[in-house]
Structures are given as structure tokens and as C-alpha cells.
Design a protein around this motif. Sequence first.
Motif, mmCIF file in Angstrom:
data_model
loop_
_atom_site.group_PDB
_atom_site.id
_atom_site.type_symbol
_atom_site.label_atom_id
_atom_site.label_comp_id
_atom_site.label_asym_id
_atom_site.label_seq_id
_atom_site.Cartn_x
_atom_site.Cartn_y
_atom_site.Cartn_z
ATOM 1 N N ASP A 1 -8.602 -14.116 -4.179
ATOM 2 C CA ASP A 1 -7.906 -13.628 -5.370
ATOM 3 C C ASP A 1 -6.414 -13.958 -5.323
ATOM 4 O O ASP A 1 -5.763 -14.072 -6.365
ATOM 5 C CB ASP A 1 -8.098 -12.114 -5.513
ATOM 6 C CG ASP A 1 -9.476 -11.771 -6.067
ATOM 7 O OD1 ASP A 1 -10.138 -12.672 -6.620
ATOM 8 O OD2 ASP A 1 -9.895 -10.602 -5.937
ATOM 9 N N HIS A 2 -5.878 -14.128 -4.121
ATOM 10 C CA HIS A 2 -4.469 -14.516 -4.011
ATOM 11 C C HIS A 2 -4.256 -15.914 -4.593
ATOM 12 O O HIS A 2 -3.164 -16.237 -5.070
ATOM 13 C CB HIS A 2 -4.024 -14.491 -2.546
ATOM 14 C CG HIS A 2 -3.819 -13.111 -2.008
ATOM 15 N ND1 HIS A 2 -2.792 -12.292 -2.424
ATOM 16 C CD2 HIS A 2 -4.523 -12.396 -1.089
ATOM 17 C CE1 HIS A 2 -2.856 -11.138 -1.778
ATOM 18 N NE2 HIS A 2 -3.896 -11.172 -0.968
ATOM 19 N N ASP B 1 0.883 -10.204 -6.951
ATOM 20 C CA ASP B 1 2.179 -9.567 -6.720
ATOM 21 C C ASP B 1 3.142 -10.605 -6.138
ATOM 22 O O ASP B 1 2.852 -11.212 -5.105
ATOM 23 C CB ASP B 1 2.010 -8.402 -5.746
ATOM 24 C CG ASP B 1 3.268 -7.549 -5.632
ATOM 25 O OD1 ASP B 1 4.377 -8.084 -5.845
ATOM 26 O OD2 ASP B 1 3.134 -6.349 -5.325
ATOM 27 N N ARG C 1 -2.213 -7.553 2.755
ATOM 28 C CA ARG C 1 -2.630 -6.317 2.092
ATOM 29 C C ARG C 1 -1.912 -6.120 0.752
ATOM 30 O O ARG C 1 -2.165 -5.149 0.046
ATOM 31 C CB ARG C 1 -2.391 -5.122 3.017
ATOM 32 C CG ARG C 1 -3.350 -5.092 4.204
ATOM 33 C CD ARG C 1 -3.079 -3.930 5.135
ATOM 34 N NE ARG C 1 -3.954 -3.972 6.298
ATOM 35 C CZ ARG C 1 -5.178 -3.468 6.346
ATOM 36 N NH1 ARG C 1 -5.673 -2.882 5.276
ATOM 37 N NH2 ARG C 1 -5.909 -3.546 7.438
ATOM 38 N N ILE C 2 -1.024 -7.041 0.420
ATOM 39 C CA ILE C 2 -0.348 -6.996 -0.877
ATOM 40 C C ILE C 2 -1.345 -7.372 -1.971
ATOM 41 O O ILE C 2 -2.167 -8.268 -1.802
ATOM 42 C CB ILE C 2 0.854 -7.967 -0.887
ATOM 43 C CG1 ILE C 2 1.907 -7.498 0.133
ATOM 44 C CG2 ILE C 2 1.468 -8.064 -2.278
ATOM 45 C CD1 ILE C 2 3.055 -8.466 0.308
ATOM 46 N N GLU C 3 -1.276 -6.701 -3.093
ATOM 47 C CA GLU C 3 -2.206 -6.945 -4.193
ATOM 48 C C GLU C 3 -2.086 -8.379 -4.710
ATOM 49 O O GLU C 3 -0.971 -8.903 -4.837
ATOM 50 C CB GLU C 3 -1.928 -5.974 -5.346
ATOM 51 C CG GLU C 3 -2.332 -4.535 -5.057
ATOM 52 C CD GLU C 3 -3.826 -4.389 -4.859
ATOM 53 O OE1 GLU C 3 -4.593 -5.041 -5.607
ATOM 54 O OE2 GLU C 3 -4.239 -3.640 -3.960
ATOM 55 N N PRO C 4 -3.226 -9.039 -4.993
ATOM 56 C CA PRO C 4 -3.189 -10.395 -5.550
ATOM 57 C C PRO C 4 -2.351 -10.462 -6.822
ATOM 58 O O PRO C 4 -2.446 -9.591 -7.683
ATOM 59 C CB PRO C 4 -4.666 -10.688 -5.847
ATOM 60 C CG PRO C 4 -5.417 -9.832 -4.880
ATOM 61 C CD PRO C 4 -4.607 -8.569 -4.764
ATOM 62 N N GLN D 1 -11.975 -11.312 -2.164
ATOM 63 C CA GLN D 1 -10.716 -10.567 -2.200
ATOM 64 C C GLN D 1 -9.570 -11.409 -1.654
ATOM 65 O O GLN D 1 -8.446 -11.348 -2.152
ATOM 66 C CB GLN D 1 -10.867 -9.272 -1.399
ATOM 67 C CG GLN D 1 -11.814 -8.269 -2.046
ATOM 68 C CD GLN D 1 -12.054 -7.058 -1.169
ATOM 69 O OE1 GLN D 1 -11.437 -6.894 -0.121
ATOM 70 N NE2 GLN D 1 -12.964 -6.192 -1.593
ATOM 71 N N THR E 1 -5.422 -7.933 9.095
ATOM 72 C CA THR E 1 -5.664 -8.283 7.694
ATOM 73 C C THR E 1 -6.867 -7.542 7.127
ATOM 74 O O THR E 1 -7.010 -7.423 5.912
ATOM 75 C CB THR E 1 -5.912 -9.798 7.545
ATOM 76 O OG1 THR E 1 -7.124 -10.145 8.243
ATOM 77 C CG2 THR E 1 -4.758 -10.596 8.124
ATOM 78 N N PHE F 1 3.985 -11.131 -2.390
ATOM 79 C CA PHE F 1 3.127 -11.860 -1.457
ATOM 80 C C PHE F 1 3.807 -13.136 -0.974
ATOM 81 O O PHE F 1 3.721 -13.491 0.203
ATOM 82 C CB PHE F 1 1.799 -12.192 -2.136
ATOM 83 C CG PHE F 1 0.894 -13.070 -1.312
ATOM 84 C CD1 PHE F 1 0.202 -12.559 -0.227
ATOM 85 C CD2 PHE F 1 0.744 -14.415 -1.626
ATOM 86 C CE1 PHE F 1 -0.633 -13.368 0.538
ATOM 87 C CE2 PHE F 1 -0.085 -15.234 -0.875
ATOM 88 C CZ PHE F 1 -0.775 -14.708 0.210
#
Length: 242
Positions: A139-140, A62, A57-60, A136, A192, A65
Motif C-alpha cells: 500500500d505504500h 502519509d 508503521r506509518i500509514e500508507p 499492507q 516492522t 513515510f
Amino acid sequence: MAGPIAEVRKFLTATLFAPVPDEVRRPAPTPSALRRRRIVVTVTLLIGAVTMGLALRIEPGDPAFYGATLGLALVWVVGAVVSGPLHLGRSVTRSGGRDGRSVVQSLALAALLLAIFLLGALVVAQVDWLRENVQQLLDHVRFGVLPLVLAITVVNGIAEEVFFRGALFSAIRSHHAVLLTTALYTLSTVGTGVPLLVFAAAVLGLVTGLQRQVTGGVLGPVITHIVWSSGMLLLLPLVLPR
């Protein structure tokens, strides 16, 4: 000469359904060792499920992560090691040999699984809400450092198999171990919030669970998992471009 379908059938039988003889397997644990393993894996499973949900759930992009996912791998590995001994396992080959290490089998199985998932991605691409769901997650990869994300993917793949198909599978000691470990592995990904990741976990968990059942160890599942997950990481963005 056997046809391709017969060859595939022989391969899948040897890889997923032909267990090694009992004399090749390790002896059953003592009641106290089994009790300890079950306590450790229960605690680890709860901590790991929460950690996985938070990590994804951490923003891509960041940097947190990377730390979170490495922390997740640490949870699985520590839980597995503390729970008791783990084994690599043996496998039955297509020719009937019963003392292989299932390396080549696992590579081939991972390639087959990867091909099936990539073909499935072409279907996902036609459904907007499913496509966006996967995007989504990808994106990571797009906003992260690819070599680092790949390394973390491999480390987590090893850690998950060591725990789920190693410690957890050994803790269950039941004819239903494949289904139970698959269900618990799948449930650990529910947090997730990515339905297709949950589905992938169910399929991968079933395949590697069958491998664990027939080989009695974690080597085959580890190889299958890391080759499949690395392949998905590198190839799925090409199949589903933004």
C-alpha cells in the motif's frame, strides 16, 4: 558443451562460493580501528532498527513515510562511513578470472532471485493472511508517489548494503560473518511486524553476505540488492493485485 544446470552451477560457484585471493583483499585493520568500528556499528544498528520499525508503521500515503525512510538510509550511511574505510571488492568469473568487479554477476543473480521471489508470491496469493500481510506493505507503493518510492528504495538498498555488508561485516572479522550479519539484518526488520519482509531479509541477507565474503567488498551486494528490491517494488503489485 555444458548443459544449463552445469552453467547455473558454475555461475553460482563463481558468484557466491569462490573467494578472490588474499592478495587482492585489503589488509586487516589495527586493533584500535576494529574496536572503533565495532562500537559505531553497534550504536548504528540499534538506532537503525528502531527507525525502520517506526518508518514502516506509518500509514500508507502519509508524507512522513518519505522522510522517515530517507532518515533510515542516512543512519546506515553515516554509521558505515564513520566506522571506517569501505571497499568495492573483486570477484572470480566463470572463466577463472580473478579481477572482475562482479557487476554482470550481480545483475544476473538479482534477476534469478527476483524470479524466485515472484514465483513464491504466487504461493503467497493462495494464503489469505500472508497475502494481506504483503498487501499492507505494498500500500505504500499504491498510495505513494511511485518515482519517489522507487528512488527511496534504491537509496535504502545502497545504504543497507554499505552498512550491513560493509561496516558490520568488517566489524565481525569471523568465519561466521555471513551468518551473523544475516541474522542481525533479519532482526533489524522484525520491528516492522511483517513476517514476509523478515523472511525476505533473511534470504537477501544470506545471498549478499555470501557475495561480500567472496568479493571482499560492497559493490556486488549493492547491485544485487537494489535490482532485486526495485524489481519487487515494480512487479510484485502486478503479481498480487488488490
